[in-house]
Design an enzyme around this catalytic site. Sequence first.
Site, PDB file in Angstrom:
ATOM      1  N   THR A  97       0.035   0.943   6.639  1.00  0.00           N
ATOM      2  CA  THR A  97       0.182  -0.115   5.636  1.00  0.00           C
ATOM      3  C   THR A  97       0.348  -1.438   6.372  1.00  0.00           C
ATOM      4  O   THR A  97       0.822  -1.461   7.511  1.00  0.00           O
ATOM      5  CB  THR A  97       1.409   0.140   4.729  1.00  0.00           C
ATOM      6  N   GLY A  98      -0.042  -2.533   5.726  1.00  0.00           N
ATOM      7  CA  GLY A  98       0.109  -3.845   6.366  1.00  0.00           C
ATOM      8  C   GLY A  98      -1.145  -4.677   6.182  1.00  0.00           C
ATOM      9  O   GLY A  98      -1.970  -4.406   5.299  1.00  0.00           O
ATOM     10  N   GLY A 140     -10.627  -3.525   2.653  1.00  0.00           N
ATOM     11  CA  GLY A 140      -9.633  -3.588   3.724  1.00  0.00           C
ATOM     12  C   GLY A 140      -9.689  -2.382   4.635  1.00  0.00           C
ATOM     13  O   GLY A 140     -10.696  -1.658   4.704  1.00  0.00           O
ATOM     14  N   GLY A 177      -4.573  -5.630   6.409  1.00  0.00           N
ATOM     15  CA  GLY A 177      -5.738  -4.800   6.671  1.00  0.00           C
ATOM     16  C   GLY A 177      -6.664  -5.323   7.752  1.00  0.00           C
ATOM     17  O   GLY A 177      -7.190  -4.556   8.563  1.00  0.00           O
ATOM     18  N   THR A 215       0.842  -1.187   0.000  1.00  0.00           N
ATOM     19  CA  THR A 215       0.000   0.000   0.000  1.00  0.00           C
ATOM     20  C   THR A 215       0.888   1.252   0.000  1.00  0.00           C
ATOM     21  O   THR A 215       2.015   1.201   0.481  1.00  0.00           O
ATOM     22  CB  THR A 215      -0.811  -0.058   1.317  1.00  0.00           C
TER      23      THR A 215
HETATM   24  N1  GLY Z   1      -3.499  -2.516   4.117  1.00  0.00           N
HETATM   25  C1  GLY Z   1      -4.052  -2.770   2.866  1.00  0.00           C
HETATM   26  C2  GLY Z   1      -5.037  -3.838   2.849  1.00  0.00           C
HETATM   27  O1  GLY Z   1      -4.949  -4.774   3.625  1.00  0.00           O
HETATM   28  O2  GLY Z   1      -5.954  -3.764   2.057  1.00  0.00           O
END
Ligand code: GLY
Length: 310
Positions: free
Chosen positions: A218-219, A197, A221, A167
């Site tokens: 980020t990571g 997400g 979700g 992301t």
């Molecule tokens: N962090 C982005 C997702 O999991 O959609």
Amino acid sequence: MFPVVVVHGGSGDIPKERSRQSTEGVCSAARAGYAVLRGGGSSMDAVVEVVSQLENNPAFNAGCGSVLNVKGEVEMDAIVMDGKTLGSGAVSAVCHIANPIQLARLVMDKTSHACLTSEGASLFARSMGVPEVPPESLITEYSRMRWRKNLAPGSNPVECQMGKMGTVGAVAVDGEGNMACATSTGGMLNKMEGRVGDTPCIGSGGYADNQLGAVSTTGHGEAIMKVTLARLILFYMEQGQSVEAASDSGLAYMKSRVGGLGGVVSVDPRGHWAARFSSLQMAWAAAQKDTVHYGLHTGEHFTQSIDDPL
Ligand code: GLY
């Protein structure tokens, strides 16, 4: 107070052959965001510029280069938030738009809603004159290759998400002390159709409040949503922790409580900033006082002058 923009290109385990592209991508985006701030632009203008650049860069999991869902299609999520008004705008599961972050901003600026999804978001985009692009134009050879690979029995979509692509997001404080965040993603590799997400969820994918700070995450979700990571970090800052300590505390809580890994970029109202992650790597860059700071691996911190060529 010195204006600042801090950028991430996603947390994960970035393959060696993509590390240079990722680092150059976030540095160039941070420079573009800083140029907006230096020219007197708002923090919102800066983060939307940064994230649009990263969406247009096929090395990242957002816009062109997004990961594919289980059917081999692109479905993207994005959010912006304005720390002055607490206004926010988000889109989820959009597929015909090159820059979902710009559509998220239009949701904030032109509607009374916080999030539009799928076909409704496309109708809104059309009504705003946003050009439609063929969804195939957002699909790269690399994302198709990874999609095929991860259709194999036994593959783990969480590992994949935390694996090769991330992301993108940014936070900024401008000369007037206004703060903003922006986050955009293709989501999780081989996700179910219609999966939404953390990114478009306020407090999870991002949060901005002039009184507290701004965070973009980020990571994984599903883990981020369980702990509302962005708002959790701002809660720790409200309790008196520094921007760096609060970012680490939020990530540590997510790891210990739900086993989730990720990364964040954060700023406080005085322009102190942090780029922290619990994954193996995260491409990040920050621009302040005519200096670009950047790194990829834990503990790495390089600098270059804004006047140096990339
Ligand atoms: N962090 C982005 C997702 O999991 O959609």
